[in-house]
Design a protein around this motif. Structure first.
Motif, PDB file in Angstrom:
ATOM      1  N   MET A 276      84.329  64.457  28.425  1.00 45.73           N
ATOM      2  CA  MET A 276      83.582  64.141  29.720  1.00 45.73           C
ATOM      3  C   MET A 276      82.273  64.906  29.254  1.00 45.73           C
ATOM      4  O   MET A 276      82.289  66.204  28.622  1.00 45.73           O
ATOM      5  N   THR A 277      80.981  64.319  29.525  1.00 44.56           N
ATOM      6  CA  THR A 277      79.902  65.094  29.169  1.00 44.56           C
ATOM      7  C   THR A 277      79.317  66.149  30.343  1.00 44.56           C
ATOM      8  O   THR A 277      79.992  65.990  31.592  1.00 44.56           O
ATOM      9  N   ALA A 278      78.454  66.947  30.270  1.00 44.15           N
ATOM     10  CA  ALA A 278      78.087  67.941  31.066  1.00 44.15           C
ATOM     11  C   ALA A 278      77.502  67.447  32.498  1.00 44.15           C
ATOM     12  O   ALA A 278      77.937  68.020  33.494  1.00 44.15           O
ATOM     13  N   ALA A 279      76.644  66.431  32.148  1.00 45.11           N
ATOM     14  CA  ALA A 279      76.314  65.643  33.516  1.00 45.11           C
ATOM     15  C   ALA A 279      77.347  65.111  34.219  1.00 45.11           C
ATOM     16  O   ALA A 279      77.449  65.015  35.559  1.00 45.11           O
ATOM     17  N   ALA A 280      78.507  64.377  33.366  1.00 46.18           N
ATOM     18  CA  ALA A 280      79.663  63.874  34.435  1.00 46.18           C
ATOM     19  C   ALA A 280      80.107  64.909  34.918  1.00 46.18           C
ATOM     20  O   ALA A 280      80.926  64.775  36.239  1.00 46.18           O
ATOM     21  N   ASP A 281      80.571  66.264  34.294  1.00 50.71           N
ATOM     22  CA  ASP A 281      80.993  67.120  35.125  1.00 50.71           C
ATOM     23  C   ASP A 281      80.346  67.740  36.433  1.00 50.71           C
ATOM     24  O   ASP A 281      81.042  67.871  37.286  1.00 50.71           O
ATOM     25  N   ARG A 282      79.114  67.842  36.252  1.00 52.49           N
ATOM     26  CA  ARG A 282      78.331  68.298  37.403  1.00 52.49           C
ATOM     27  C   ARG A 282      78.469  67.164  38.427  1.00 52.49           C
ATOM     28  O   ARG A 282      78.316  67.715  39.483  1.00 52.49           O
ATOM     29  N   LEU A 283      78.451  66.208  38.317  1.00 50.41           N
ATOM     30  CA  LEU A 283      78.706  64.817  39.209  1.00 50.41           C
ATOM     31  C   LEU A 283      80.103  64.879  39.797  1.00 50.41           C
ATOM     32  O   LEU A 283      80.358  63.957  40.688  1.00 50.41           O
ATOM     33  N   GLY A 284      80.839  65.448  38.992  1.00 56.79           N
ATOM     34  CA  GLY A 284      82.489  65.029  39.379  1.00 56.79           C
ATOM     35  C   GLY A 284      82.809  63.732  38.877  1.00 56.79           C
ATOM     36  O   GLY A 284      83.870  63.123  39.574  1.00 56.79           O
ATOM     37  N   LEU A 285      82.242  63.147  37.892  1.00 54.29           N
ATOM     38  CA  LEU A 285      82.655  61.897  37.459  1.00 54.29           C
ATOM     39  C   LEU A 285      83.904  61.782  36.329  1.00 54.29           C
ATOM     40  O   LEU A 285      83.920  62.677  35.386  1.00 54.29           O
ATOM     41  N   GLU A 286      84.806  60.899  36.433  1.00 52.21           N
ATOM     42  CA  GLU A 286      85.923  60.942  35.574  1.00 52.21           C
ATOM     43  C   GLU A 286      85.237  59.767  34.646  1.00 52.21           C
ATOM     44  O   GLU A 286      85.293  58.410  35.023  1.00 52.21           O
ATOM     45  N   LEU A 287      85.049  59.992  33.596  1.00 53.10           N
ATOM     46  CA  LEU A 287      84.701  58.663  32.536  1.00 53.10           C
ATOM     47  C   LEU A 287      85.607  58.423  31.498  1.00 53.10           C
ATOM     48  O   LEU A 287      86.274  59.379  30.873  1.00 53.10           O
ATOM     49  N   PRO A 288      85.881  57.151  31.252  1.00 55.61           N
ATOM     50  CA  PRO A 288      87.009  57.014  30.128  1.00 55.61           C
ATOM     51  C   PRO A 288      86.408  57.295  28.771  1.00 55.61           C
ATOM     52  O   PRO A 288      85.268  57.553  28.496  1.00 55.61           O
ATOM     53  N   SER A 289      87.346  57.696  27.880  1.00 57.55           N
ATOM     54  CA  SER A 289      87.371  57.869  26.643  1.00 57.55           C
ATOM     55  C   SER A 289      86.648  56.856  25.654  1.00 57.55           C
ATOM     56  O   SER A 289      86.647  55.774  26.193  1.00 57.55           O
ATOM     57  N   MET A 290      85.851  56.787  24.676  1.00 58.96           N
ATOM     58  CA  MET A 290      85.438  55.848  23.843  1.00 58.96           C
ATOM     59  C   MET A 290      85.604  56.016  22.462  1.00 58.96           C
ATOM     60  O   MET A 290      85.787  57.103  22.048  1.00 58.96           O
ATOM     61  N   SER A 291      85.715  54.847  21.748  1.00 55.56           N
ATOM     62  CA  SER A 291      85.714  55.061  20.367  1.00 55.56           C
ATOM     63  C   SER A 291      84.526  54.765  19.480  1.00 55.56           C
ATOM     64  O   SER A 291      83.740  53.891  20.360  1.00 55.56           O
ATOM     65  N   MET A 292      84.285  55.086  18.447  1.00 58.20           N
ATOM     66  CA  MET A 292      83.048  54.959  17.671  1.00 58.20           C
ATOM     67  C   MET A 292      83.631  54.317  16.458  1.00 58.20           C
ATOM     68  O   MET A 292      84.712  54.848  16.066  1.00 58.20           O
ATOM     69  N   ALA A 293      82.793  53.175  15.748  1.00 55.76           N
ATOM     70  CA  ALA A 293      83.181  52.767  14.456  1.00 55.76           C
ATOM     71  C   ALA A 293      81.667  52.651  13.730  1.00 55.76           C
ATOM     72  O   ALA A 293      80.687  52.377  14.212  1.00 55.76           O
ATOM     73  N   MET A 294      81.996  52.621  12.339  1.00 60.82           N
ATOM     74  CA  MET A 294      80.767  52.135  11.505  1.00 60.82           C
ATOM     75  C   MET A 294      81.133  50.846  10.847  1.00 60.82           C
ATOM     76  O   MET A 294      82.467  50.824  10.552  1.00 60.82           O
ATOM     77  N   ALA A 295      80.169  50.194  10.495  1.00 62.00           N
ATOM     78  CA  ALA A 295      80.529  48.828   9.803  1.00 62.00           C
ATOM     79  C   ALA A 295      79.245  48.532   8.917  1.00 62.00           C
ATOM     80  O   ALA A 295      78.264  48.804   9.151  1.00 62.00           O
ATOM     81  N   TRP A 296      79.716  48.020   7.682  1.00 60.84           N
ATOM     82  CA  TRP A 296      78.683  47.549   6.771  1.00 60.84           C
ATOM     83  C   TRP A 296      79.268  46.538   5.752  1.00 60.84           C
ATOM     84  O   TRP A 296      80.501  46.298   5.788  1.00 60.84           O
ATOM     85  N   HIS A 297      78.393  45.994   5.073  1.00 64.94           N
ATOM     86  CA  HIS A 297      78.779  44.802   4.404  1.00 64.94           C
ATOM     87  C   HIS A 297      79.702  45.126   3.207  1.00 64.94           C
ATOM     88  O   HIS A 297      79.357  46.066   2.771  1.00 64.94           O
TER      89      HIS A 297
END
Length: 55
Positions: free
Chosen positions: A1-22
């Protein structure tokens, strides 16, 4: 969770990141170096946790 989300009391889902190349860039020295830098920086940033809240 981000600091902004913490301050606002928001529950945010986790996310994944990926790299792609030719596929032809798989062994390119510049691409190999850049992918390594991106992995290292993102890994260090995630491990450090959220930044301290602004005061």
């Amino acid at each position: 969770m981000t600091a902004a989300a913490d301050r606002l009391g928001l529950e945010l889902p986790s996310m994944s990141m990926a790299m792609a190349w030719h596929p032809r860039q798989e062994a390119d020295a510049g691409h190999v170096w850049l992918r390594g830098v991106v992995r290292r920086v993102v890994g260090e940033t995630i491990a450090a946790g959220p930044p301290p809240q602004a005061r």
